[in-house]
Design a protein around this motif. Structure first.
Motif, mmCIF file in Angstrom:
data_model
loop_
_atom_site.group_PDB
_atom_site.id
_atom_site.type_symbol
_atom_site.label_atom_id
_atom_site.label_comp_id
_atom_site.label_asym_id
_atom_site.label_seq_id
_atom_site.Cartn_x
_atom_site.Cartn_y
_atom_site.Cartn_z
ATOM 1 N N ASP A 4 -17.987 -11.433 7.140
ATOM 2 C CA ASP A 4 -16.892 -12.394 6.991
ATOM 3 C C ASP A 4 -15.558 -11.769 7.393
ATOM 4 O OD1 ASP A 4 -18.673 -14.262 6.055
ATOM 5 O OD2 ASP A 4 -18.219 -13.921 3.933
ATOM 6 N N ILE A 5 -15.332 -10.527 6.970
ATOM 7 C CA ILE A 5 -14.072 -9.838 7.276
ATOM 8 C C ILE A 5 -13.944 -9.615 8.780
ATOM 9 C CG2 ILE A 5 -12.823 -7.655 7.004
ATOM 10 C CD1 ILE A 5 -14.069 -7.570 4.136
ATOM 11 N N ASP A 7 -15.512 -11.236 11.160
ATOM 12 C CA ASP A 7 -15.393 -12.533 11.839
ATOM 13 C C ASP A 7 -13.964 -13.062 11.748
ATOM 14 O OD1 ASP A 7 -18.056 -12.476 12.501
ATOM 15 O OD2 ASP A 7 -18.701 -13.893 10.951
ATOM 16 N N GLY A 8 -13.337 -12.858 10.579
ATOM 17 C CA GLY A 8 -11.954 -13.299 10.407
ATOM 18 C C GLY A 8 -11.010 -12.569 11.340
ATOM 19 N N LEU A 9 -11.211 -11.261 11.448
ATOM 20 C CA LEU A 9 -10.389 -10.465 12.357
ATOM 21 C C LEU A 9 -10.550 -10.935 13.794
ATOM 22 C CD1 LEU A 9 -11.076 -6.907 10.891
ATOM 23 C CD2 LEU A 9 -8.810 -7.965 11.075
ATOM 24 N N SER A 11 -11.686 -13.847 14.973
ATOM 25 C CA SER A 11 -11.292 -15.222 15.269
ATOM 26 C C SER A 11 -9.785 -15.306 15.514
ATOM 27 C CB SER A 11 -11.702 -16.164 14.137
ATOM 28 O OG SER A 11 -11.017 -15.853 12.938
ATOM 29 N N ARG A 12 -8.991 -14.621 14.693
ATOM 30 C CA ARG A 12 -7.540 -14.645 14.890
ATOM 31 C C ARG A 12 -7.137 -13.860 16.143
ATOM 32 N NH1 ARG A 12 -8.468 -14.945 9.480
ATOM 33 N NH2 ARG A 12 -7.090 -16.213 8.180
ATOM 34 N N SER A 134 -14.118 -11.162 0.084
ATOM 35 C CA SER A 134 -13.896 -11.055 1.528
ATOM 36 C C SER A 134 -12.760 -11.953 1.996
ATOM 37 C CB SER A 134 -15.180 -11.377 2.301
ATOM 38 O OG SER A 134 -15.662 -12.672 1.975
ATOM 39 N N GLN A 135 -12.568 -13.105 1.344
ATOM 40 C CA GLN A 135 -11.480 -13.998 1.721
ATOM 41 C C GLN A 135 -10.131 -13.356 1.415
ATOM 42 O OE1 GLN A 135 -11.592 -17.064 3.431
ATOM 43 N NE2 GLN A 135 -9.444 -16.473 3.563
ATOM 44 N N ASP A 138 -9.531 -10.716 4.021
ATOM 45 C CA ASP A 138 -9.176 -11.349 5.286
ATOM 46 C C ASP A 138 -7.715 -11.801 5.266
ATOM 47 O OD1 ASP A 138 -9.995 -12.691 7.899
ATOM 48 O OD2 ASP A 138 -9.305 -14.421 6.769
ATOM 49 N N THR A 139 -7.297 -12.422 4.184
ATOM 50 C CA THR A 139 -5.912 -12.879 4.049
ATOM 51 C C THR A 139 -4.949 -11.696 4.101
ATOM 52 O OG1 THR A 139 -6.595 -14.792 2.733
ATOM 53 C CG2 THR A 139 -4.284 -14.111 2.561
ATOM 54 N N HIS A 142 -4.194 -10.216 7.525
ATOM 55 C CA HIS A 142 -3.409 -11.070 8.409
ATOM 56 C C HIS A 142 -2.086 -11.497 7.778
ATOM 57 C CE1 HIS A 142 -7.544 -11.426 9.974
ATOM 58 N NE2 HIS A 142 -6.924 -11.332 11.123
#
Length: 296
Positions: A4-5, A7-9, A11-12, A134-135, A138-139, A142
């Motif tokens: 998840d982490i 993927d978040g990196l 995607s942005r 993980s959310q 991720d926050t 960013h």
């Protein structure tokens, strides 16, 4: 959660770096891959400031928590940087490369500007982060660790250290991801061959130290696109074009002791591991003016 982490990196990063989608689209169109998931991500990289409560000692806690292992140290005297790489908990994950500006080696003027921002951070922010969420991670990756800089401060820093200027605006933003080319089809599975493909498709390559950066042992070859310019909004609403992020490409050759293995049996552990200071020193310059002026 690590998925998840990452993927978040990514995607942005893809939203902000048009070359990522453009490279992937070209690879699919020419039959190198079927979809983006076929790309092996060699490594991702972050830039940090060596200041109290932040820097490598703070950011690395996230990845150590998720099973990464801290490996070799690299020093870049001219750029006033230190860096370390981190081996992933399993081969399907990318290596991580984290660099840090030696702020104390800069002029007093540059130090004062940096500390005027980072001084707002009174404690290591990772220590209060729930690393099992993980959310939340991720926050955090960013989010802004300090207030948006003024354009005047950015320009003063850029005149002394383009790395410092990049970090003061971008914070922990993902600096680059890296396509492993050695597992691609013949003709594209070397950096030389892949560079030809890139330039044929209109991508501008970093030529600091040559378009191909090669380790002394000849077993690690790297290249990178030049960072595209982005519209950055500074404090007070001033807008100015600065270097964004870029895409890197790596070829890790099979080590001599495994040369007898058939191609179908070659795994990541059979290839050249780690990084090379000489290569990385020139890759850093993908966001430097001498390179980015070619893309503007």
């Amino acid at each position: 959660m690590l998925n998840d982490i990452l993927d978040g990196l990514m995607s942005r990063y893809q939203q902000r770096v048009p070359d990522v989608a453009a490279v992937i689209t070209a690879m699919i169109r020419d039959g190198l891959i079927k979809n983006a998931a076929d790309i092996e991500n060699d490594h991702i990289a972050f830039r940090t400031m060596g200041v109290p409560h932040l820097g490598v000692q703070s950011l690395e806690k996230i990845f150590l928590h998720y099973g990464y292992t801290k490996m070799d140290h690299y020093h870049f005297a001219a750029k006033k940087l230190d860096a370390w790489w981190y081996a992933p908990p399993a081969p399907q994950y990318p290596r991580i490369f984290i660099s840090e500006l030696r702020v104390s080696d800069l002029s007093k003027q540059a130090q004062d500007i940096i500390y005027s921002y980072t001084g707002d951070v009174k404690a290591d922010p990772v220590t209060t982060l729930n690393l099992d969420d993980s959310q939340a991670v991720d926050t955090f990756l960013h989010g802004g660790l300090w207030r948006t800089p003024t354009l005047a401060d950015f320009k003063v820093l850029a005149a002394e250290s383009e790395y410092a200027a990049w970090v003061i605006y971008n914070r922990y933003y993902l600096n680059h991801f890296t396509v492993s080319v050695h597992n691609l089809p013949a003709g594209y599975n070397t950096v030389a061959g892949f560079n030809t493909f890139l330039e044929k498709n209109g991508f501008i390559l970093n030529d600091a130290g040559g378009k191909i950066k090669t380790s002394p042992d000849g077993n690690l070859l790297q290249s990178a696109t030049v960072a595209r310019m982005i519209d950055a909004v500074f404090a007070g609403g001033e807008t100015y074009q600065i270097a964004g992020s870029y895409v890197e490409f790596a070829e890790r050759k099979v080590l001599p002791q495994f040369a007898h293995l058939p191609a179908s049996q070659i795994e990541r552990r059979h290839r050249r591991e780690g990084f090379e200071a000489g290569n990385a020193d020139k890759i850093f310059e993908s966001t430097y003016t001498a390179q980015t002026k070619k893309s503007s």
